[in-house]
Design a protein around this motif. Structure first.
Motif, PDB file in Angstrom:
ATOM      1  N   PHE A 185      52.670 -33.082 -18.668  1.00 25.89           N
ATOM      2  CA  PHE A 185      52.153 -33.279 -17.317  1.00 25.89           C
ATOM      3  C   PHE A 185      50.970 -32.349 -17.087  1.00 25.89           C
ATOM      4  O   PHE A 185      51.074 -31.148 -17.325  1.00 25.89           O
ATOM      5  N   TYR A 186      49.855 -32.935 -16.639  1.00 25.93           N
ATOM      6  CA  TYR A 186      48.658 -32.180 -16.260  1.00 25.93           C
ATOM      7  C   TYR A 186      48.352 -32.447 -14.797  1.00 25.93           C
ATOM      8  O   TYR A 186      48.237 -33.606 -14.388  1.00 25.93           O
ATOM      9  N   SER A 187      48.196 -31.388 -14.039  1.00 29.32           N
ATOM     10  CA  SER A 187      47.711 -31.474 -12.672  1.00 29.32           C
ATOM     11  C   SER A 187      46.306 -30.870 -12.696  1.00 29.32           C
ATOM     12  O   SER A 187      46.136 -29.666 -12.843  1.00 29.32           O
ATOM     13  N   VAL A 188      45.297 -31.732 -12.591  1.00 29.57           N
ATOM     14  CA  VAL A 188      43.913 -31.328 -12.818  1.00 29.57           C
ATOM     15  C   VAL A 188      43.191 -31.126 -11.488  1.00 29.57           C
ATOM     16  O   VAL A 188      43.346 -31.920 -10.558  1.00 29.57           O
ATOM     17  N   SER A 194      48.029 -37.616 -20.824  1.00 25.42           N
ATOM     18  CA  SER A 194      46.893 -38.061 -21.637  1.00 25.42           C
ATOM     19  C   SER A 194      45.593 -37.416 -21.178  1.00 25.42           C
ATOM     20  O   SER A 194      44.747 -38.052 -20.552  1.00 25.42           O
ATOM     21  N   VAL A 195      45.448 -36.129 -21.485  1.00 29.42           N
ATOM     22  CA  VAL A 195      44.223 -35.407 -21.146  1.00 29.42           C
ATOM     23  C   VAL A 195      43.638 -34.846 -22.435  1.00 29.42           C
ATOM     24  O   VAL A 195      44.321 -34.146 -23.183  1.00 29.42           O
ATOM     25  N   ASN A 196      42.387 -35.163 -22.680  1.00 29.25           N
ATOM     26  CA  ASN A 196      41.677 -34.661 -23.854  1.00 29.25           C
ATOM     27  C   ASN A 196      40.688 -33.599 -23.403  1.00 29.25           C
ATOM     28  O   ASN A 196      39.945 -33.813 -22.454  1.00 29.25           O
ATOM     29  N   VAL A 197      40.708 -32.457 -24.084  1.00 23.10           N
ATOM     30  CA  VAL A 197      39.811 -31.353 -23.758  1.00 23.10           C
ATOM     31  C   VAL A 197      38.761 -31.247 -24.854  1.00 23.10           C
ATOM     32  O   VAL A 197      39.095 -31.077 -26.026  1.00 23.10           O
ATOM     33  N   ALA A 207      40.629 -37.854 -18.846  1.00 26.39           N
ATOM     34  CA  ALA A 207      41.980 -38.269 -18.473  1.00 26.39           C
ATOM     35  C   ALA A 207      42.087 -39.779 -18.612  1.00 26.39           C
ATOM     36  O   ALA A 207      41.261 -40.509 -18.055  1.00 26.39           O
ATOM     37  N   LYS A 208      43.088 -40.231 -19.335  1.00 32.29           N
ATOM     38  CA  LYS A 208      43.269 -41.679 -19.508  1.00 32.29           C
ATOM     39  C   LYS A 208      43.897 -42.315 -18.281  1.00 32.29           C
ATOM     40  O   LYS A 208      43.699 -43.487 -18.015  1.00 32.29           O
ATOM     41  N   ALA A 248      39.080 -41.161 -16.205  1.00 31.93           N
ATOM     42  CA  ALA A 248      38.124 -40.297 -15.529  1.00 31.93           C
ATOM     43  C   ALA A 248      37.665 -39.204 -16.479  1.00 31.93           C
ATOM     44  O   ALA A 248      38.414 -38.768 -17.357  1.00 31.93           O
ATOM     45  N   THR A 249      36.425 -38.775 -16.298  1.00 34.09           N
ATOM     46  CA  THR A 249      35.847 -37.693 -17.082  1.00 34.09           C
ATOM     47  C   THR A 249      35.265 -36.673 -16.117  1.00 34.09           C
ATOM     48  O   THR A 249      34.617 -37.034 -15.133  1.00 34.09           O
ATOM     49  N   GLY A 250      35.508 -35.389 -16.408  1.00 32.41           N
ATOM     50  CA  GLY A 250      34.972 -34.335 -15.569  1.00 32.41           C
ATOM     51  C   GLY A 250      34.596 -33.128 -16.399  1.00 32.41           C
ATOM     52  O   GLY A 250      34.987 -33.009 -17.560  1.00 32.41           O
ATOM     53  N   THR A 251      33.827 -32.245 -15.789  1.00 29.44           N
ATOM     54  CA  THR A 251      33.379 -31.039 -16.487  1.00 29.44           C
ATOM     55  C   THR A 251      33.550 -29.807 -15.613  1.00 29.44           C
ATOM     56  O   THR A 251      33.656 -29.905 -14.392  1.00 29.44           O
ATOM     57  N   CYS A 252      33.522 -28.668 -16.287  1.00 27.87           N
ATOM     58  CA  CYS A 252      33.485 -27.394 -15.573  1.00 27.87           C
ATOM     59  C   CYS A 252      32.061 -27.189 -15.026  1.00 27.87           C
ATOM     60  O   CYS A 252      31.168 -28.003 -15.291  1.00 27.87           O
ATOM     61  N   LEU A 253      31.843 -26.100 -14.313  1.00 28.89           N
ATOM     62  CA  LEU A 253      30.524 -25.843 -13.732  1.00 28.89           C
ATOM     63  C   LEU A 253      29.415 -25.756 -14.770  1.00 28.89           C
ATOM     64  O   LEU A 253      28.321 -26.277 -14.569  1.00 28.89           O
ATOM     65  N   CYS A 254      29.679 -25.085 -15.888  1.00 30.95           N
ATOM     66  CA  CYS A 254      28.630 -24.892 -16.892  1.00 30.95           C
ATOM     67  C   CYS A 254      28.526 -26.050 -17.870  1.00 30.95           C
ATOM     68  O   CYS A 254      27.576 -26.119 -18.643  1.00 30.95           O
TER      69      CYS A 254
END
Length: 138
Positions: free
Chosen positions: A88-91, A49-52, A18-19, A5-11
């Motif tokens: 661990f990432y809780s997004v 597995s989260v890439n920023v 996330a893999k 999954a791919t997501g963005t902030c508001l701006c």
């Protein structure tokens, strides 16, 4: 079930990839999450597995001995809670615009104030149960 999954902030200055985003949605009712978000933190487990992308806009707050919280410096969007070792990432669930999420778990249910209630049947865990299940074993 997990998926990429791919997501963005508001701006849009920060993109998270996330893999292995779990499609099971959870709510955290701890006092820190409620203060941070203005209500329960609705999130998905994304493992480690989260890439920023756009890290220059990432602000990380050291919120406990074991965890930290991140948000966008530009628009203020709440991004994630993660363990300090990044295992661990809780997004924040709404970053992904994912229609297949299923609300299944509530944690720190004993910290939830009485002024709101979810109608969905979920697995509920107290703070003590959360720490017993997820705290590092010595």
């Amino acid at each position: 079930m997990t998926k990429e999954a791919t997501g963005t902030c508001l701006c849009g200055k920060i993109t998270l990839k996330a893999k292995q985003m779990n499609t099971s949605l959870g709510a955290c009712h701890c006092a820190t999450c409620r203060k941070w978000t203005g209500g329960p933190f609705l999130a998905v487990d994304c493992g480690s597995s989260v890439n920023v992308q756009g890290e220059e806009f990432l602000s990380v707050y050291n919120s406990s001995d074991w965890g930290e919280r991140a948000f966008c410096k530009s628009c203020g969007t709440i991004l994630f809670f993660r363990l300090k070792d990044h295992s661990f990432y809780s997004v924040s669930a709404e970053l992904f615009n994912e229609p297949e999420l299923k609300f299944e778990t509530q944690i720190f249910i004993d910290s939830k104030p009485d002024y709101y209630e979810f109608a969905n049947p979920t697995k509920n865990m107290t703070g003590e149960e959360v720490f017993a299940a997820f705290a590092p074993k010595s």
